[in-house]
Design an enzyme around this catalytic site. Structure first.
Site, PDB file in Angstrom:
ATOM      1  N   ASN A  51      39.882 111.899  -0.001  1.00 24.39           N
ATOM      2  CA  ASN A  51      39.980 112.594   1.283  1.00 24.39           C
ATOM      3  C   ASN A  51      39.324 113.972   1.278  1.00 24.39           C
ATOM      4  O   ASN A  51      38.938 114.477   2.323  1.00 24.39           O
ATOM      5  CB  ASN A  51      41.445 112.712   1.719  1.00 24.39           C
ATOM      6  CG  ASN A  51      42.354 113.200   0.612  1.00 24.39           C
ATOM      7  OD1 ASN A  51      42.178 112.835  -0.560  1.00 24.39           O
ATOM      8  ND2 ASN A  51      43.322 114.027   0.944  1.00 24.39           N
ATOM      9  N   CYS A  94      47.628 117.391   4.615  1.00 26.79           N
ATOM     10  CA  CYS A  94      48.977 117.092   4.144  1.00 26.79           C
ATOM     11  C   CYS A  94      49.411 118.051   3.043  1.00 26.79           C
ATOM     12  O   CYS A  94      50.547 118.027   2.606  1.00 26.79           O
ATOM     13  CB  CYS A  94      49.050 115.663   3.629  1.00 26.79           C
ATOM     14  SG  CYS A  94      48.779 114.484   4.947  1.00 26.79           S
TER      15      CYS A  94
END
Lengths: 382, 382
Positions: free
Chosen positions: A149, A330
């Protein structure tokens, strides 16, 4: 406003929203209900299951809807751990996984599991050889992301899948080494076929492919032995209890269908990403691209701006209406990245890194503006 | 079409849908992102948290969003079990809980926990005395629903809360007996105040109060010691990882606000429910109402039609455009009800039972039609 943080989340495609709307007010039944309201809702989620299955060349029976990618990762890892713990307590993963994987394995470590964390090379890619060599008699699961990511770097899933299939040749569902991949960032951006990759479980998320938040899925190959991790009604064939998020699932299905049929759009996204990188490299001195520049998502670039704090740069760009990130959303409360650290970047370089992640809605005009704005901002901050 | 299955799920209130819509396409940021897209999404979920907290007179810090009521039940029960298992492995619940509770306790039983299942009286209500008497030195948790989904019967939460507070007087967060209630069916239909009821944890669901599916919440009293049950990012203050379902949470917040301000509508719902019952009792011989007729939800009635299979009656009514259920939607594949069984109904009576659950959209005209249609259908089937 220019949005270059598509790895954090994507806007819902207006066509996805259109498809979801009737399932809020009009076709609102509980899919478990036996009357016509229930049957219509049930039909809608089965149609969505076919669409999601199609995106990864799976059988619809192998798709189980969840509340998102994190739940899918938890289900894969804890579900296999729970079912197979009596025959072995060893799991292989990498140091660059998403926290939804790493905190699962952390928790299992505290419960007596042994976890091997494979380190990537400097290009952000682990070696399949390292992964295979780590297998022991105790190994029950390998879990490795398809694409990272933060850097976008592809991991050698196909090679691991092929060599693991060899290893598993004489094993059954009871004693094989299962192979899970978190493909949340990869699916919809790169071709993905569960049989060609020879994976047993795949985590998917709606809101990374222009679908809604709050819905994801796990692919589980037929015949796999895995326990559910939550308990309740017999929804999702007993794998995942709770009244189905019908509009969310319908939206995810439509988003999967669009991703599948408009895959060609990734070429333009890649062109813009390359344009952005070239522009920044040309206009700004002392800049480096992190991770492999060949083996990666067409959407993503991780760039370090020497001598500039990424959080300051992010804030200046935000004021100019440009949204980028300093790493995983996150994990935004943490100043440094476990991914970049494992690639042996210096602390200074890590703290000067921005992630730009593009989407199908970005334009060349936007990218040219971002190049100028970033050059100005870096100049000012230095 | 007449919908009398609101305990299974409710339509989304058009005002809820209106509020959700901008959070799909326009305000789509990831609440964890540091840029303006992220901040707007974050503000929206914090506003929703205040609204949901207000509905049960809680502090917003005590509200944690989940994917629904089932996840909230799992988190309460497995979260307490996981944190406190070293000091005790005894849990008290009832035989009439939802499967999201009963299958959690089943799973814990297999892991070595001891579970006491309190039986209800014939009116479908457990005795607070029985619950309190079951407490032992090993007890860590009492979990009892506020109102039953099949009969609507209220359980004596307030009395249990009061007496348990007495029991816990000299105990701390480390050694107290925690009290959880699944209030999915009750909240929005009956006043609910976490302090007056003296509960530590409450499960809530969006789609039972005219909010969207795929979102719920758990109230956890500040100072409680509980472990998360899934692992990942630091969302929801570390209690529940995964990118927040922003439009779902916003919709749930609006639905909570509407439920709170339009609570008076329950009077009319109760009037229609009573009208339905009277009509059926007058028009159809050999009919009985199951469970307490005083202490129950204003929305719900469970009626047995002697000599008629409920599944046949349900199908005939469905053909007439009337949606009712033969029990819990989450358990619709099972022909008999564990709730009615525990109330000592005969198997024949159980299998001839329908649940009618009304909502704020039902009209007197609809109810009169349902009475006639049911009378005709029962007559034909007998």
């Amino acid at each position: 406003m220019i949005y270059l943080d598509h790895n954090a989340t994507t806007p819902v495609d207006p066509r996805v929203r259109e498809e979801m709307l009737p399932y809020l007010v009009e076709i609102f039944g509980n899919p478990s209900s036996l009357h016509s309201f229930g049957r219509k809702a049930k039909e809608a989620i089965e149609e969505a299951r076919i669409r999601v299955a199609h995106l990864i060349s799976a059988n619809p029976k192998e798709i189980f809807f969840t509340s998102g990618g994190t739940e899918a990762d938890n289900l894969a890892i804890r579900g296999i751990a729970s079912y197979h713990k009596d025959r072995g307590k060893h799991i292989i993963t990498t140091a660059i996984e998403h926290h939804a994987v790493l905190l699962c394995t952390d928790a299992l470590e505290k419960e007596g599991f042994k976890i091997t964390y494979i380190m990537p090379k400097k290009d952000g890619i682990v070696s399949a050889e390292d992964v295979l060599k780590a297998i022991s008699k105790e190994t029950i699961l390998i879990t490795i992301m398809t694409a990272n990511n933060e850097t976008g770097a592809f991991q050698p899933i196909k090679e691991i899948g092929r060599r693991l299939a060899e290893h598993n040749k004489k094993r059954t569902a009871k004693d094989r080494v299962y192979f899970h991949t978190d493909a949340v960032q990869a699916v919809g951006k790169t071709p993905f076929d569960v049989d060609k990759l020879q994976v047993d479980m795949v985590s998917l998320s709606g809101h990374k492919i222009y679908g809604p938040k709050g819905v994801g899925a796990i692919y589980i190959r037929q015949g796999s032995r895995i326990s559910p991790i939550t308990y309740g009604g017999q929804h999702e064939n007993g794998m995942r209890p709770g009244t189905e998020n019908v509009p969310g699932i319908v939206g995810f299905g439509r988003a999967a269908e669009i991703a599948n049929s408009e895959f060609y759009k990734m070429k333009e996204v890649k062109r813009l990403r390359d344009l952005l990188e070239r522009g920044i490299l040309e206009r700004i001195p002392d800049v480096q691209i992190n991770g492999s520049q060949d083996m990666r998502l067409p959407t993503t670039t991780s760039i370090s701006f020497s001598g500039v704090f990424s959080e300051s740069l992010l804030a200046v760009l935000d004021q100019k209406g440009i949204a980028v990130s300093s790493g995983s959303a996150c994990n935004s409360s943490s100043p440094s990245s476990h991914v970049l650290k494992s690639m042996e970047l210096s602390k200074e370089t890590m703290l000067s890194t921005l992630r730009f992640s593009l989407g199908t809605g970005n334009t060349e005009e936007e990218i040219r503006f971002v190049i100028s704005a970033t050059a100005e901002a870096v100049d000012k901050l230095r």
